[in-house]
Design an enzyme around this catalytic site. Structure first.
Site, PDB file in Angstrom:
ATOM      1  N   GLU A 164      56.671  33.677   6.554  1.00  0.00           N
ATOM      2  CA  GLU A 164      57.627  33.807   7.663  1.00  0.00           C
ATOM      3  C   GLU A 164      58.073  35.255   7.900  1.00  0.00           C
ATOM      4  OE1 GLU A 164      57.072  30.739   6.776  1.00  0.00           O
ATOM      5  OE2 GLU A 164      57.545  29.744   8.651  1.00  0.00           O
ATOM      6  N   TYR A 166      59.207  37.381   5.615  1.00  0.00           N
ATOM      7  CA  TYR A 166      60.250  37.871   4.714  1.00  0.00           C
ATOM      8  C   TYR A 166      59.664  38.882   3.718  1.00  0.00           C
ATOM      9  CZ  TYR A 166      63.460  34.377   6.590  1.00  0.00           C
ATOM     10  OH  TYR A 166      64.274  33.647   7.417  1.00  0.00           O
ATOM     11  N   ARG A 214      55.292  29.796  -1.210  1.00  0.00           N
ATOM     12  CA  ARG A 214      55.113  29.532   0.229  1.00  0.00           C
ATOM     13  C   ARG A 214      54.282  30.655   0.823  1.00  0.00           C
ATOM     14  NH1 ARG A 214      59.369  27.506   4.519  1.00  0.00           N
ATOM     15  NH2 ARG A 214      57.914  27.074   6.213  1.00  0.00           N
ATOM     16  N   HIS A 252      58.937  35.396  11.783  1.00  0.00           N
ATOM     17  CA  HIS A 252      60.051  35.120  12.700  1.00  0.00           C
ATOM     18  C   HIS A 252      59.971  35.972  13.957  1.00  0.00           C
ATOM     19  CE1 HIS A 252      61.892  32.113  10.382  1.00  0.00           C
ATOM     20  NE2 HIS A 252      62.356  32.880   9.425  1.00  0.00           N
ATOM     21  N   ARG A 288      56.084  20.874  12.740  1.00  0.00           N
ATOM     22  CA  ARG A 288      55.947  19.862  13.795  1.00  0.00           C
ATOM     23  C   ARG A 288      55.297  18.572  13.294  1.00  0.00           C
ATOM     24  NH1 ARG A 288      57.739  18.065  16.947  1.00  0.00           N
ATOM     25  NH2 ARG A 288      56.709  18.137  18.984  1.00  0.00           N
ATOM     26  N   CYS A 334      63.597  13.336  14.995  1.00  0.00           N
ATOM     27  CA  CYS A 334      63.908  14.739  15.296  1.00  0.00           C
ATOM     28  C   CYS A 334      63.067  15.118  16.507  1.00  0.00           C
ATOM     29  CB  CYS A 334      63.544  15.621  14.111  1.00  0.00           C
ATOM     30  SG  CYS A 334      63.499  17.366  14.571  1.00  0.00           S
ATOM     31  N   GLN A 339      68.753  22.522  18.894  1.00  0.00           N
ATOM     32  CA  GLN A 339      70.057  22.757  19.498  1.00  0.00           C
ATOM     33  C   GLN A 339      71.224  22.724  18.521  1.00  0.00           C
ATOM     34  OE1 GLN A 339      69.082  20.332  23.334  1.00  0.00           O
ATOM     35  NE2 GLN A 339      71.159  21.070  23.540  1.00  0.00           N
ATOM     36  N   CYS A 353      72.887  17.979  13.622  1.00  0.00           N
ATOM     37  CA  CYS A 353      71.728  17.494  14.364  1.00  0.00           C
ATOM     38  C   CYS A 353      72.171  16.857  15.665  1.00  0.00           C
ATOM     39  CB  CYS A 353      70.968  16.482  13.507  1.00  0.00           C
ATOM     40  SG  CYS A 353      69.606  15.717  14.392  1.00  0.00           S
ATOM     41  N   GLN A 411      70.442  10.637  31.511  1.00  0.00           N
ATOM     42  CA  GLN A 411      69.794  11.936  31.748  1.00  0.00           C
ATOM     43  C   GLN A 411      68.593  12.178  30.826  1.00  0.00           C
ATOM     44  OE1 GLN A 411      71.138  14.557  34.008  1.00  0.00           O
ATOM     45  NE2 GLN A 411      72.103  12.706  34.781  1.00  0.00           N
ATOM     46  N   TRP A 572      63.877  32.236  24.628  1.00  0.00           N
ATOM     47  CA  TRP A 572      62.774  33.174  24.861  1.00  0.00           C
ATOM     48  C   TRP A 572      61.477  32.439  25.190  1.00  0.00           C
ATOM     49  CZ3 TRP A 572      58.322  33.234  21.859  1.00  0.00           C
ATOM     50  CH2 TRP A 572      58.366  32.532  20.669  1.00  0.00           C
ATOM     51  N   LEU A 650      77.601  20.167  30.110  1.00  0.00           N
ATOM     52  CA  LEU A 650      77.385  18.982  29.292  1.00  0.00           C
ATOM     53  C   LEU A 650      75.988  19.042  28.703  1.00  0.00           C
ATOM     54  CD1 LEU A 650      78.099  16.143  28.305  1.00  0.00           C
ATOM     55  CD2 LEU A 650      76.531  15.410  30.081  1.00  0.00           C
TER      56      LEU A 650
HETATM   57  P1  NAP Z   1      74.199  24.881  33.715  1.00  0.00           P
HETATM   58  O1  NAP Z   1      73.424  25.288  32.526  1.00  0.00           O
HETATM   59  O2  NAP Z   1      75.667  24.974  33.684  1.00  0.00           O
HETATM   60  O3  NAP Z   1      73.621  25.672  34.950  1.00  0.00           O
HETATM   61  C1  NAP Z   1      74.044  25.473  36.254  1.00  0.00           C
HETATM   62  C2  NAP Z   1      73.397  26.537  37.132  1.00  0.00           C
HETATM   63  O4  NAP Z   1      73.862  26.380  38.432  1.00  0.00           O
HETATM   64  C3  NAP Z   1      73.705  27.941  36.704  1.00  0.00           C
HETATM   65  O5  NAP Z   1      72.532  28.718  36.881  1.00  0.00           O
HETATM   66  C4  NAP Z   1      74.778  28.384  37.683  1.00  0.00           C
HETATM   67  O6  NAP Z   1      74.543  29.761  37.764  1.00  0.00           O
HETATM   68  C5  NAP Z   1      74.459  27.578  38.905  1.00  0.00           C
HETATM   69  N1  NAP Z   1      75.622  27.140  39.670  1.00  0.00           N
HETATM   70  C6  NAP Z   1      76.772  26.597  39.206  1.00  0.00           C
HETATM   71  N2  NAP Z   1      77.592  26.289  40.226  1.00  0.00           N
HETATM   72  C7  NAP Z   1      76.950  26.632  41.357  1.00  0.00           C
HETATM   73  C8  NAP Z   1      77.287  26.554  42.726  1.00  0.00           C
HETATM   74  N3  NAP Z   1      78.439  26.054  43.139  1.00  0.00           N
HETATM   75  N4  NAP Z   1      76.396  27.038  43.616  1.00  0.00           N
HETATM   76  C9  NAP Z   1      75.212  27.549  43.208  1.00  0.00           C
HETATM   77  N5  NAP Z   1      74.836  27.636  41.932  1.00  0.00           N
HETATM   78  C10 NAP Z   1      75.709  27.186  41.005  1.00  0.00           C
HETATM   79  O7  NAP Z   1      73.872  23.391  34.038  1.00  0.00           O
HETATM   80  P2  NAP Z   1      72.497  22.646  34.117  1.00  0.00           P
HETATM   81  O8  NAP Z   1      71.334  23.525  34.273  1.00  0.00           O
HETATM   82  O9  NAP Z   1      72.724  21.611  35.160  1.00  0.00           O
HETATM   83  O10 NAP Z   1      72.386  22.000  32.742  1.00  0.00           O
HETATM   84  C11 NAP Z   1      73.386  21.107  32.306  1.00  0.00           C
HETATM   85  C12 NAP Z   1      73.339  21.001  30.835  1.00  0.00           C
HETATM   86  O11 NAP Z   1      72.281  20.180  30.451  1.00  0.00           O
HETATM   87  C13 NAP Z   1      73.123  22.330  30.180  1.00  0.00           C
HETATM   88  O12 NAP Z   1      74.303  23.006  29.934  1.00  0.00           O
HETATM   89  C14 NAP Z   1      72.447  21.963  28.953  1.00  0.00           C
HETATM   90  O13 NAP Z   1      73.343  21.967  27.895  1.00  0.00           O
HETATM   91  C15 NAP Z   1      71.869  20.583  29.203  1.00  0.00           C
HETATM   92  N6  NAP Z   1      70.458  20.730  29.139  1.00  0.00           N
HETATM   93  C16 NAP Z   1      69.966  21.234  28.011  1.00  0.00           C
HETATM   94  C17 NAP Z   1      68.648  21.449  27.925  1.00  0.00           C
HETATM   95  C18 NAP Z   1      68.077  22.048  26.696  1.00  0.00           C
HETATM   96  O14 NAP Z   1      66.915  22.020  26.494  1.00  0.00           O
HETATM   97  N7  NAP Z   1      68.850  22.620  25.847  1.00  0.00           N
HETATM   98  C19 NAP Z   1      67.823  21.170  28.978  1.00  0.00           C
HETATM   99  C20 NAP Z   1      68.356  20.665  30.125  1.00  0.00           C
HETATM  100  C21 NAP Z   1      69.694  20.453  30.189  1.00  0.00           C
HETATM  101  P3  NAP Z   1      75.282  30.745  38.774  1.00  0.00           P
HETATM  102  O15 NAP Z   1      76.697  30.309  38.752  1.00  0.00           O
HETATM  103  O16 NAP Z   1      75.012  32.103  38.246  1.00  0.00           O
HETATM  104  O17 NAP Z   1      74.571  30.526  40.061  1.00  0.00           O
HETATM  105 FE1  SF4 Z   2      65.735  18.017  15.155  1.00  0.00          FE
HETATM  106 FE2  SF4 Z   2      68.290  17.512  15.226  1.00  0.00          FE
HETATM  107 FE3  SF4 Z   2      67.493  20.023  14.924  1.00  0.00          FE
HETATM  108 FE4  SF4 Z   2      67.174  18.815  17.269  1.00  0.00          FE
HETATM  109  S1  SF4 Z   2      69.106  19.306  16.281  1.00  0.00           S
HETATM  110  S2  SF4 Z   2      65.652  20.005  16.119  1.00  0.00           S
HETATM  111  S3  SF4 Z   2      66.778  16.725  16.648  1.00  0.00           S
HETATM  112  S4  SF4 Z   2      67.171  18.361  13.511  1.00  0.00           S
END
Ligand code: NAP
Ligand code: SF4
Length: 666
Positions: A164, A166, A214, A252, A288, A334, A339, A353, A411, A572, A650
């Site tokens: 990794e 290190y 490792r 890394h 994985r 998993c 996250q 988790c 969702q 990234w 959310l």
């Molecule tokens: P978000 O991350 O809060 O992004 C909302 C986007 O809309 C931002 O780019 C914001 O940027 C823009 N926005 C907000 N209000 C606006 C408005 N009135 N007019 C125009 N643009 C506006 O929310 P999201 O993309 O809907 O995701 C929701 C949540 O789902 C995320 O926070 C995340 O936690 C979860 N999620 C997670 C993953 C994951 O893989 N981790 C994947 C999908 C969803 P600007 O204000 O700069 O325009």
């Molecule tokens: Fe796996 Fe839980 Fe980590 Fe997501 S948060 S990668 S489900 S161990």
């Protein structure tokens, strides 16, 4: 017996394990606490869940080798006492535990970091100090002291972390080792430090102590190790006294994902198989691997001798027991999202988790039988509602769940449509099956109203969110992300408004063709430039991404780089994927109107028409809580969770944790 190979015992030097499942090393953040009880409980629960061998998170051999200033090490008698609590708890639960000795070298996040040569890593702000030859000797002796203390603390063995990127790995390649003395130069010189670390530990501890080494199979950095060098090292490590080779994938700092959810399952097993075929030492396959079926297949094919899984043991401490009992479908999967585990670790928070909020909180978040059994009605079968239902039913409550759609998942059913997020399919399947198994009464295709809530002792509103609409001309002609992910037709040129996590996901969905690279290893390797270390040193080849399926422009109002708030360890990857597909990313955008020709925007005072065929709005969400308001007005005992509670940012992690915590307390 299900999974006969996985469940068969194996002897590694002085130690016989009851099965071939290793819980791989993971830093939890509990290692640095003053009280060992939470860490002991965390590991003891996994040991009781049947895992053959646990390897701890990395423990530093000296303070400057710690991953960050103050990170866990075995430096004093007090540290030994702390670790003794952990090993006692694991042994009392029928488990075995080895301590990983991790010297971070130039990856140590501190100005005092040291390395073979003074070359800064691209992922650290600190340039390391070059060690003198005598100092290298002293560092290696610290590995020995650490191993001696590990034995004193009751560990069954140690894992010497040599992969990794290190400290020990840094000696192996010319990328980080420019030394001309006995610790550098040709490969014999460059491998001297890792080999000496193992040899000195073996000499000091004698034959009756497990040593795992490792080894990095594919560095995924420029001028990384060749396959011949890997084999050469493996043979020398065997001679030095190691009992087994665990495998490491990628430094890394590598710009190739190695454990993220978009990496195909078992993507690196072919390298473990190649090492195993060389018949040097028993081999542990990693990366994985998250189901007992895949683990069994790997072992049954003869590709490895043991399987290491780390994050799957956060998601379900009883992974092995459930698999052995023929209840694999009950294993909480998993989904490799990072996250709540790695993203937490890299933000200085304790790991837990997304799927299992109890992970790391075994003592404080408990699902004990309820003192008073209640009738609980839950409205909304998304992540929050399903988790609340599962925990409440586990505790003995009578639970009724209403869902307006024809299937549970909310969702999560959108997320699983995104290429690279196929793991969400298994998560929804698990939630759905657990809800049924626990006897929750599920009403699908029913939009619950106040009448449905009357008579419940507790009402949980988990009605989720609706996509936020935009207040600009022409907005009603645009698609929402939900429309798109449910399969609405989209033209060849697309503007995506909003560049949060969902905007990135939608852009990914739009640029990817019919086939997800995450389901096709050769395709994924081509896209990321993962080659064969026998052909290209380090296993890096030139990425050859497919042409994008659509031309996409992704926009946000904020200034600065898009995707800044994506996951710490995965953002990234999403950015790189979209860049590889030529997605235009615009910041500091003011939206003026949506017209038949596209989106009219202003950017830095200049108006511009983004000419597209389709516009997709991914501008966040608003809570859906009409029913909650009615239920409160009617005097019912109401709890609001998930997106219905707070829509802003959310995510499934918060929704699931909130559902679990509420149901654990009712
Ligand atoms: P978000 O991350 O809060 O992004 C909302 C986007 O809309 C931002 O780019 C914001 O940027 C823009 N926005 C907000 N209000 C606006 C408005 N009135 N007019 C125009 N643009 C506006 O929310 P999201 O993309 O809907 O995701 C929701 C949540 O789902 C995320 O926070 C995340 O936690 C979860 N999620 C997670 C993953 C994951 O893989 N981790 C994947 C999908 C969803 P600007 O204000 O700069 O325009
Ligand atoms: Fe796996 Fe839980 Fe980590 Fe997501 S948060 S990668 S489900 S161990």
């Amino acid at each position: 017996m299900p999974y006969p190979t996985l469940m068969s015992p194996i002897t590694l030097g002085p130690l016989t394990l009851k099965n071939r499942v290793v819980m791989g090393s993971m830093h939890t953040g509990l290692e640095e606490g003053h009280d060992p009880a939470p860490l002991a409980a965390f590991y003891a629960e996994r040991a009781a869940g049947g895992v053959g061998l646990i390897v701890t998170g990395g423990i530093a051999p000296n303070p400057h080798g710690a991953v960050y200033a103050g990170a866990a090490g075995l430096f004093s008698d007090k540290d030994i006492t702390f670790h003794r609590s952990v090993t006692d708890a694991v042994h009392q639960s029928g488990g075995r535990i080895a301590m990983q000795i991790l010297h971070a070298g130039r990856y140590a996040y501190s100005p005092g970091c040291v390395a073979p040569s003074p070359i800064k890593s691209p992922i650290s702000p600190f340039a390391p100090r070059e060690l003198t030859g005598d100092e290298v000797n002293a560092e290696l002796n610290d590995f020995v002291t650490s191993a001696l203390r590990a034995r004193q603390a009751g560990y069954d063995g140690v894992e010497v972390m040599g992969s990794e990127g290190y400290f020990l790995n840094q000696f192996l390649v010319t990328h980080t080792n420019k030394r001309g003395d006995e610790w550098g130069g040709d490969y014999a010189g460059r491998m001297r430090a890792p080999v000496q670390a193992v040899a000195r530990i073996r000499a000091a501890l004698g034959p009756d102590f497990l040593i795992i080494y490792r080894i990095s199979l594919i560095d995924l950095i420029p001028n990384g190790s060749t396959w011949d060098e890997v084999l050469h090292l493996a043979r020398a490590i065997k001679k030095a006294g190691a009992n087994v080779l665990n495998t490491g994938i990628g430094w890394h700092e590598a710009r190739v994902p190695t454990i993220a959810t978009s990496v195909p399952r078992g993507a690196f097993v072919h390298l473990a198989a190649k090492l195993k075929a060389a018949q040097i030492l028993p081999v542990i396959a990693t990366n994985r691997i998250n189901t007992p079926d895949l683990a069994e297949d790997i072992l049954a094919r003869g590709d490895a001798d043991l399987i290491s899984m780390a994050r799957p043991f956060l998601a379900d401490s009883a992974f092995v027991a459930k698999a052995a009992a023929g209840q694999a479908a009950q294993i909480a999967p998993c989904i490799a999202c990072n996250q709540a585990c790695l993203d937490h670790t890299f933000s200085g928070k304790s790991a837990t988790c997304l799927v299992n909020p109890r992970a790391g909180r075994e003592l404080s978040l408990r699902y004990d039988p309820a003192a008073t059994l209640k009738r609980i009605t839950i409205v909304g079968g998304g992540a929050a509602g399903m988790m609340a239902a599962i925990v409440a039913a586990t505790r003995g409550h009578s639970v009724t769940l209403y869902e307006a759609a024809g299937a549970l998942g909310g969702q999560l059913n959108l997320a699983k449509q995104v290429p690279g997020k196929e793991e969400f399919l298994g998560l929804v399947a698990w939630f759905t099956a657990e809800v049924a198994r626990l006897g929750v009464v599920v009403n699908l295709n029913v939009r619950a109203d106040l009448n449905d809530l009357i008579g419940a002792d507790e009402v949980i509103i988990a009605t989720g969110t609706a996509p936020r609409a935009l207040a600009i001309d022409g907005a009603d002609s645009a698609l929402t992300y939900a429309d798109v992910l449910r399969g609405a037709p989209v033209g060849p040129r697309v503007a995506v408004i909003g560049a949060g996590a969902i905007g990135f996901d939608v852009a990914e969905y739009l640029v990817t063709g019919a086939h997800s690279p995450s389901l096709d290893l050769a395709h994924w390797q081509r896209e990321w430039g993962v080659g064969d270390p026998a052909v290209q040193a380090g296993g890096l080849s030139t990425p050859q991404p497919d042409a994008p399926a659509r031309q996409v422009t992704l926009m946000q109002r904020k200034a600065g780089k898009l995707g800044r708030r994506l996951g710490k360890t995965t953002g990234w990857i999403h950015r790189a994927q979209l860049e590889a597909k030529g997605v235009e990313m615009l910041a500091s955008v003011a939206y003026r109107a949506i017209t038949k020709k596209g989106v009219l925007i202003a950017q830095n005072g200049l108006e511009r028409l983004i000419e597209v065929d389709s516009v997709v709005i991914c501008a966040g969400q608003i809570s859906q809580r009409d029913l909650a308001d009615q239920a409160i007005a009617a005097g019912l005992r109401v709890h609001i969770i998930g997106g219905a509670d707070v829509a802003a940012e959310l995510d499934a992690k918060r929704a699931i944790a909130q559902g679990a915590e509420l149901a654990a307390a009712i």
